[in-house]
Scaffold this motif. Sequence first.
Motif, PDB file in Angstrom:
ATOM      1  N   GLU A 101     -26.614  -2.873 -30.458  1.00  0.00           N
ATOM      2  CA  GLU A 101     -26.326  -2.184 -29.202  1.00  0.00           C
ATOM      3  C   GLU A 101     -25.039  -1.359 -29.241  1.00  0.00           C
ATOM      4  OE1 GLU A 101     -23.938  -5.838 -29.315  1.00  0.00           O
ATOM      5  OE2 GLU A 101     -26.045  -5.402 -29.742  1.00  0.00           O
ATOM      6  N   ASN A 135     -28.131  -6.975 -23.613  1.00  0.00           N
ATOM      7  CA  ASN A 135     -27.990  -5.553 -23.927  1.00  0.00           C
ATOM      8  C   ASN A 135     -29.280  -4.759 -23.763  1.00  0.00           C
ATOM      9  OD1 ASN A 135     -25.983  -7.059 -26.181  1.00  0.00           O
ATOM     10  ND2 ASN A 135     -25.076  -5.419 -24.972  1.00  0.00           N
ATOM     11  N   ASP A 153     -23.095  -1.224 -23.114  1.00  0.00           N
ATOM     12  CA  ASP A 153     -23.763  -1.011 -24.401  1.00  0.00           C
ATOM     13  C   ASP A 153     -25.178  -1.569 -24.320  1.00  0.00           C
ATOM     14  OD1 ASP A 153     -21.569   0.183 -25.504  1.00  0.00           O
ATOM     15  OD2 ASP A 153     -20.826  -1.610 -26.490  1.00  0.00           O
ATOM     16  N   THR A 154     -26.142  -0.710 -24.031  1.00  0.00           N
ATOM     17  CA  THR A 154     -27.528  -1.158 -23.901  1.00  0.00           C
ATOM     18  C   THR A 154     -28.415  -0.385 -24.861  1.00  0.00           C
ATOM     19  OG1 THR A 154     -27.950   0.421 -22.118  1.00  0.00           O
ATOM     20  CG2 THR A 154     -27.244  -1.797 -21.474  1.00  0.00           C
TER      21      THR A 154
END
Length: 369
Positions: A101, A135, A153-154
């Motif tokens: 991620e 994530n 943060d995905t």
Amino acid sequence: MADSSIQASPSKEAQAARGSLKIFLGYAPGVGKTFAMLQEGNRRMRRGQDLVVGFVDSKGREDLKHELEDFEQVPPLANGEMNVAAVLERKPSVVLVDDLEHTNAAGSERPRRWQDVEAVLNSGISVLCTLGVQNLESLNDHIRDITGLTVTDTIPDQILHGADEIELVDLTPRALINRLHRGAVFPNRKIDEQTEAFFREGNLNALREIAMREAAGRVDEDVAAYRKDKHIERPWATNDRVLICITPNRNSLRLIRKGWRVGQRLHGDVVAVHVESGPLSDSEAKILKDDFALAQRLGIRTVTLRGDVAEQLIKYAKENSITQLLLGHPDRSRMSELFKPSLVTELAKALRTVDITLVAAEVDQTGKH
């Protein structure tokens, strides 16, 4: 939020050359995702596979540093990010990549590490990588509701769903909290209030359940894909799936409640299905509206199909691995039975591996149905 600009699906030739992706999935930092990935990498090297580390952050942990000693590591770029060009030039069979991620430093060729991994996979190199369930892009709001924190943060969910293999790395929440407090999760970092809040036992239990559901959902996808590939119509009873056949009559509410209780007793999934085979009267439309409202209150998913009732129910039951089917007693004369088989007869002939239950109609005080 993650950049979801995934490339168009590659051609059949490109798919054949594409490397395989295995994701080590965990529910929180410190459960052991990176360690599990490195251990598998060590096993693969002992079997003779050509394997390198593309990027793994030891996070200051001595156990990870020790595991990394046995690996060939591709030096990172000057900005600290994974050197994709060097990995492609080295062209190993398998590359290890931590933190799928991760957002790359400004000025990098690609903004996200999952995009770096896509480039590696498309070159024919297989990848082992790690990912936290928190994530996943689709869970962003849910994770914020649980933890109070917004995850920036995905990655697109398609990355997880498109992986060739997923391994759930698990640890009990209390064991993880103990690991946190003895400094094994963040060795060189002071535990602040935000970290303490994230690692509350209630949060971790919820995140753990989400991770298990994601992994279980992947198992269901694999089973469905295998059955489709092998043209298997007979349902596999890995767990019970209950179908309630709704028809708009005065006993339909009773049928829905009975179906819900059956689902609860079997710990199975329940769906209520109505097949539209013609226009409804005003009274029937009201009954159907009440049926759907009750199903919603009970948490039962509802589906509306169109066409021949028997044909649509049979098709739905086969495609969705239904194991239990509930419907009301038919209200048919003996003469009509002679000219056309009843719905029950058609279902029983076509769904020989499905348990079919006829739910008794409610009887009023005069003895009438």
